[in-house]
Design a protein around this motif. Structure first.
Motif, PDB file in Angstrom:
ATOM      1  N   PRO A 291     -68.907 -49.557  26.025  1.00  0.00           N
ATOM      2  CA  PRO A 291     -70.100 -49.990  27.161  1.00  0.00           C
ATOM      3  C   PRO A 291     -69.691 -50.806  28.409  1.00  0.00           C
ATOM      4  N   ARG A 422     -79.246 -50.730  30.905  1.00  0.00           N
ATOM      5  CA  ARG A 422     -78.549 -51.417  30.037  1.00  0.00           C
ATOM      6  C   ARG A 422     -78.768 -50.744  28.584  1.00  0.00           C
ATOM      7  N   GLN A 423     -79.995 -50.592  28.184  1.00  0.00           N
ATOM      8  CA  GLN A 423     -80.333 -49.937  27.143  1.00  0.00           C
ATOM      9  C   GLN A 423     -79.902 -48.423  27.022  1.00  0.00           C
ATOM     10  N   GLN A 425     -77.295 -47.319  28.451  1.00  0.00           N
ATOM     11  CA  GLN A 425     -75.712 -47.546  28.152  1.00  0.00           C
ATOM     12  C   GLN A 425     -75.524 -47.666  26.537  1.00  0.00           C
ATOM     13  N   ILE A 426     -76.455 -48.533  25.900  1.00  0.00           N
ATOM     14  CA  ILE A 426     -76.208 -49.085  24.556  1.00  0.00           C
ATOM     15  C   ILE A 426     -76.466 -47.570  23.846  1.00  0.00           C
ATOM     16  N   ALA A 429     -73.593 -45.311  23.991  1.00  0.00           N
ATOM     17  CA  ALA A 429     -72.314 -45.804  23.097  1.00  0.00           C
ATOM     18  C   ALA A 429     -72.758 -45.596  21.638  1.00  0.00           C
ATOM     19  N   LEU A 430     -73.887 -45.434  21.220  1.00  0.00           N
ATOM     20  CA  LEU A 430     -74.246 -45.083  19.834  1.00  0.00           C
ATOM     21  C   LEU A 430     -74.268 -43.728  19.340  1.00  0.00           C
ATOM     22  N   GLU A 442     -80.704 -48.689  15.459  1.00  0.00           N
ATOM     23  CA  GLU A 442     -80.472 -49.020  16.708  1.00  0.00           C
ATOM     24  C   GLU A 442     -80.704 -48.290  18.082  1.00  0.00           C
ATOM     25  N   ALA A 446     -83.428 -49.446  20.965  1.00  0.00           N
ATOM     26  CA  ALA A 446     -83.198 -49.286  22.207  1.00  0.00           C
ATOM     27  C   ALA A 446     -84.192 -48.424  22.971  1.00  0.00           C
TER      28      ALA A 446
END
Length: 544
Positions: A291, A422-423, A425-426, A429-430, A442, A446
């Motif tokens: 991230p 930002r969320q 991007q999370i 990544a997940l 998660e 998000a």
């Protein structure tokens, strides 16, 4: 085939070649440059060589030999092309001096044979810092085992360096993601509006904003104001502003567009890594390795970023129709026939009247298939001014002077949108970890956070709109119209492109009503614009 010796090369012309893989290796205090220069000077004296009359020394600073970049992008490729073209042919050979063969070849034996053959066939003799002479005789003779051994050793060394680099990169990425550790030095090119530091700043960054950061802020401000990337680039070139961090001499629309999409301006850095292609002959691809993190000082405010993104997103989805040298239609995709509910299209055929080519709206179904009987023509030379006057007065197309409260609300809105970013991007990544239960959990968190932040951003945008002062509304509207609408109705393409960009933000539609004229609807408000209302010149009393 006579082998060359030290004595037989006395008095020959020479060219030098130096190479190092990263720019840092050439910095003051590092040994790469001085070591190679000393080797060249030593061979010149020992072999009694003289400089080539046309070519001096070649250098590849920051070009990898293990990846062949010095051959495909650097000066070594120039040497090979000159050798192949016969630039070094003559009665005596030209000596190419290098510190060692690994300055030229690190791609293995097969990767070294082809360029060495090109040099030898082009009348070039390679001499290394230890005095070894490589020509056709030595490569075909008993000493070629030394050349093969050097190629293999260089390849093994390059492979080992790559393995060590992977480990170093992994450690650096781990430090990037650990908030408890100091920010490590970052690889890659420094953005053109920043300067490197020799130590961490009080804010914890390895970079400072440069004096030219105002160029970035100008680009985003002009985008917010509705200027297209072409218009922004033209303005930068007109004002003689150098291109940031680039060898190009002129700004291009693509460069401006790249800056408007570059999250470095917000201070973010995304770790990446190179992944070899699974298809033969295809180059490696750069992919995300984690991230994004805050690693630079921000060049612009969050609200400027999101305001520009909103303009670009609206333009991408709504800004259609002809543009360029022809006069662009301001209302593409927003005009409809009141009889068949189909679209109205622009028609520019026919002879000129009063020196102007006709620009009419008429039913596309009537023109193209005859399935609609409404043949009414709406003269846009006449209607355009009245429509723009009404749209400007009924919408937020003209700017408003924000109050302090409005500025605070817009800053809070930008913060909410940053949380959405930002969320997202999370979640990105997940995704590789799905469908593991923890990843699904998660992802759900998000998603809820994104929904909440979006609702808050919408609420703040509405509050900011209502908080804007209307004290100087009429004055601002008239100034806006003088600046943009006046030139636009006279056919100024840049002014029309500006208006087209701004109109993507407004919810409006135009419906033809035959002899009654046009009905303009902005939001929930509708206004009739009869055929007689339009006039080529707008009047201030109509906007009171």
């Amino acid at each position: 085939m006579t082998a060359h010796t030290r004595e037989s090369l006395f008095g020959c012309h020479f060219i030098g070649y130096e190479r190092w893989s990263s720019p840092q290796q050439g910095e003051e205090g590092r040994s790469s440059e001085s070591r190679q220069t000393e080797a060249t000077d030593r061979i010149v004296v020992d072999f009694k060589l003289v400089p080539h009359p046309r070519y001096s020394s070649f250098r590849d600073a920051g070009f990898s030999a293990s990846k062949g970049h010095h051959r495909t992008k650097g000066s070594f490729g120039d040497i090979l092309r000159m050798a192949e073209a016969g630039d070094f042919r003559g009665d005596r050979p030209v000596v190419l001096i290098v510190e060692a063969t690994d300055r030229l070849f690190r791609e293995g034996l097969m990767g070294g044979l082809e360029p060495m053959s090109m040099l030898v066939n082009g009348n070039v003799v390679v001499v290394t810092g230890d005095g070894s002479i490589w020509d056709r005789s030595s490569l075909d003779g008993d000493s070629n085992h030394k050349f093969v051994a050097e190629m293999n050793a260089a390849r093994r060394y390059a492979t080992r360096l790559a393995e060590m680099a992977v480990g170093a990169h992994n450690k650096r990425r781990a430090k990037l993601l650990d908030p408890a550790t100091a920010l490590p030095r970052l690889n890659g090119r420094t953005p053109g509006w920043m300067v490197k530091r020799t130590s961490l700043s009080p804010e914890g960054f390895w970079h400072d904003l440069g004096e030219n950061v105002w160029v970035i802020r100008r680009i985003f401000q002009e985008c917010r104001d509705g200027a297209t990337v072409k218009m922004i680039a033209a303005g930068l070139n007109r004002d003689g502003i150098p291109v940031l961090g680039d060898r190009a001499s002129l700004w291009r629309a693509t460069r401006v567009g790249a800056i408007l999409a570059d999250r470095h301006v917000l201070g973010f850095y995304t770790p990446t890594r190179w992944v070899p292609s699974t298809e033969p002959g295809k180059p490696s691809k750069r992919t995300k390795a984690g991230p994004e993190v805050r690693a630079y000082p921000a060049a612009i405010a969050l609200e400027d970023w999101f305001a520009a993104r909103e303009v670009l997103a609206g333009r991408q989805s709504l800004l259609r129709g002809r543009s360029g040298s022809s006069i662009p239609n301001l209302f593409t995709g927003r005009t409809y026939c009141g009889s068949c509910e189909g679209r109205l299209r622009a028609a520019t055929g026919g002879r000129k009247v009063d020196g102007r080519r006709p620009r009419d709206l008429l039913c596309a179904a009537y023109v193209e298939s005859g399935t609609c009987q409404d043949r009414t023509r709406y003269d846009m030379w006449s209607f355009e001014v009245a429509l723009m006057n009404h749209i400007t007065n009924l919408s937020t197309l003209a700017p408003r002077s924000p109050t302090a409260n409005t500025s605070k609300l817009l800053a809070e809105k930008a913060t909410a949108l940053a949380e959405v970013d930002r969320q997202e991007q999370i979640m990105a990544a997940l995704r590789p970890s799905l469908p593991q239960p923890w990843a699904l959990d998660e992802m759900g968190k998000a998603g809820k956070a994104i929904d909440s932040a979006k609702r808050r951003a919408t609420e703040l945008a509405l509050l900011a709109q209502h908080a804007a002062t209307a004290t100087d509304r009429r004055k601002e509207t008239m100034a806006f119209m003088r600046t943009n609408i006046g030139p636009a109705v006279q056919g100024d393409v840049s002014a029309r492109d500006m208006l087209r960009s701004l109109l993507t933000r407004v919810d409006f539609k135009i419906v033809g009503q035959g002899e009654r004229g046009l009905v303009l609807t902005v939001g929930d408000v509708s206004v009739e614009v009869p055929h007689s209302e339009g006039a080529p010149q707008w009047r201030e009393k109509e906007d009171a």
